[in-house]
Design an enzyme around this catalytic site. Structure first.
Site, PDB file in Angstrom:
ATOM      1  CB  SER A  73      -0.987  -0.003   1.165  1.00 49.78           C
ATOM      2  OG  SER A  73      -0.314  -0.236   2.356  1.00 49.78           O
ATOM      3  N   GLY A  74       2.164   1.126  -0.247  1.00 43.49           N
ATOM      4  CA  GLY A  74       3.011   2.319  -0.340  1.00 43.49           C
ATOM      5  C   GLY A  74       4.000   2.436   0.806  1.00 43.49           C
ATOM      6  CB  THR A  76       8.853   1.373  -0.616  1.00 42.51           C
ATOM      7  OG1 THR A  76       8.517  -0.014  -0.588  1.00 42.51           O
ATOM      8  CG2 THR A  76      10.320   1.542  -0.923  1.00 42.51           C
ATOM      9  CG  HIS A 135       3.136  -5.103   6.744  1.00 46.26           C
ATOM     10  ND1 HIS A 135       2.985  -3.927   6.072  1.00 46.26           N
ATOM     11  CD2 HIS A 135       4.084  -5.801   6.052  1.00 46.26           C
ATOM     12  CE1 HIS A 135       3.824  -3.887   5.032  1.00 46.26           C
ATOM     13  NE2 HIS A 135       4.506  -5.006   5.008  1.00 46.26           N
ATOM     14  NE  ARG A 157      -1.401   1.544  -4.410  1.00 51.46           N
ATOM     15  CZ  ARG A 157      -0.444   1.010  -5.150  1.00 51.46           C
ATOM     16  NH1 ARG A 157       0.336   0.045  -4.642  1.00 51.46           N
ATOM     17  NH2 ARG A 157      -0.240   1.409  -6.387  1.00 51.46           N
ATOM     18  CB  SER A 165       0.746  -3.804  -5.822  1.00 55.99           C
ATOM     19  OG  SER A 165       2.082  -3.595  -5.507  1.00 55.99           O
ATOM     20  NE  ARG A 292       3.118  -3.490 -10.104  1.00 57.76           N
ATOM     21  CZ  ARG A 292       2.143  -3.074 -10.904  1.00 57.76           C
ATOM     22  NH1 ARG A 292       2.182  -3.333 -12.195  1.00 57.76           N
ATOM     23  NH2 ARG A 292       1.096  -2.413 -10.422  1.00 57.76           N
ATOM     24  CE  LYS A 293       2.242  -0.400 -15.351  1.00 51.69           C
ATOM     25  NZ  LYS A 293       0.890  -0.489 -15.955  1.00 51.69           N
TER      26      LYS A 293
END
Ligand code: PAP
Length: 327
Positions: A73-74, A76, A135, A157, A165, A292-293
């Site tokens: 969910s982001g 990083t 997490h 997210r 993802s 990734r994207k």
């Protein structure tokens, strides 16, 4: 003396854990790895053991900053942003020696469940404020976090993008990491995700818990990946204010916020050598798997309209009347 007491405690905990594990429902999840259901959430066996050690033994300090996310969910991105905000007087975002230029964000902000995986009594030597990530759902956080003044930042997210993802992550990473891993169809994977059977899932249950909590606990800041993408400067200001280190007008004039946003942007971070070719920030993983994207809405490229509708319904039913929207 202390060591032998700890050894005995570890032994007793190991035995109790093995007994507990045998009693838990067990199923393969979204990326076809075995998961165990404990108090409504799904875990790998080794993660659950580490989470329980973290829950029992972690001693929070008021200055701690705890980042909480569901996988994919982001995390990083959040790690890099918070690290850059907190350490900005030591390292400006344009500093050629900034740690984020040579270390993956998972290397500067570790996961508590990884710290506790091999050591139930780890040595926390870093100087305050400690920035740590997890997490886990709130009810699994240690009492010392709940009773301290430490700040919690939660990032959620859209579950459709989380699924996509996760799906790519599984297919890219697992065949190399586990040669005996069996791929599954996207339909089967998606069905399991809709039932919440994913690591640390269901992600919408976790998001709802932190969403409700933010009202009674001012220590909790609730963020959305999509809001970060829409206006990173506004969200960086929220983060800095929440952590008690708001940007001064002088910093704003100097473009400090924009510099941090650029340093931590997907485009920038994903093109740094350590994130292209480095490995091991998370054991046995290449750093590039975390980039990734980094987009909103990539689910349209992989989910059919009926799949999207199904997951929307599952999530909406759960979040009904809570004021939280994730879709
Ligand atoms: P985790 O699974 O260990 O929690 P996490 O960072 O949540 O890591 O997962 C990676 C996702 O964050 C990827 O999303 P995607 O598959 O949809 O692309 C990754 O691209 C995205 N990501 C990583 N860094 C950034 C960033 N700086 N900005 C935006 N998205 C990012």
């Amino acid at each position: 003396m202390m060591d032998s007491v700890q050894d005995a405690e570890v032994l007793a905990e190991n035995n109790d854990f093995q007994e507990l594990l045998q009693s838990l429902p067990f199923q393969r999840g979204t990326i076809n790895l075995p998961l165990h259901l404990y108090k409504g959430f799904w875990y790998f066996d080794h993660s659950l053991e580490a989470v329980m050690a973290f829950h029992r033994h972690f001693q929070a300090q008021d200055s701690d900053i705890i980042l909480v996310t569901a996988p994919k969910s982001g995390t990083t991105w959040l790690k890099s942003l918070v690290y850059a905000v907190v350490h900005r007087s030591q390292y400006t975002a344009t500093d050629q020696n900034h740690p984020l230029l040579t270390t993956n964000p998972h290397g500067v902000v570790p996961f508590l469940e990884l710290i506790y995986r091999n050591n139930k009594f780890p040595d926390f030597t870093s100087s305050p404020p400690r920035i740590l990530a997890t997490h886990v759902p709130y009810f699994m956080l240690p009492e010392s976090i709940k009773t301290s003044k430490c700040q919690i930042i939660y990032l959620c997210r859209n579950p459709k993008d989380i699924f996509v993802s996760m799906w790519h992550f599984g297919n890219n990473v697992l065949p190399k990491r586990y040669p005996s891993w069996q791929p599954i169809s996207i339909e089967e994977s998606f069905e399991r995700f809709c039932k919440g059977i994913e690591m640390f899932g269901p992600c919408w249950e976790q998001a709802l818990e932190y969403w409700k909590l933010r009202i009674e606990k001012p220590e909790v800041l609730f963020l959305k990946f999509e809001d970060l993408k829409a206006d990173i400067n506004v969200q960086l200001k929220r983060i800095a204010e929440h952590l008690g280190c708001p940007f001064s007008p002088e910093e704003e004039n100097r473009g400090v916020i924009e510099d941090i946003a650029h340093l931590c942007s997907f485009q920038h971070l994903s093109n740094i050598e350590v994130n292209k070719t480095g490995e091991g920030s998370i054991p046995q993983l290449e750093n590039s798997v975390f980039f990734r994207k980094g987009e909103v809405g990539d689910w349209v490229n992989i989910l059919t309209p009926s799949m999207a509708e199904k997951l929307d319904q599952v999530v909406e039913q759960k979040l009904h009347n809570s004021g939280l929207t994730l879709n």
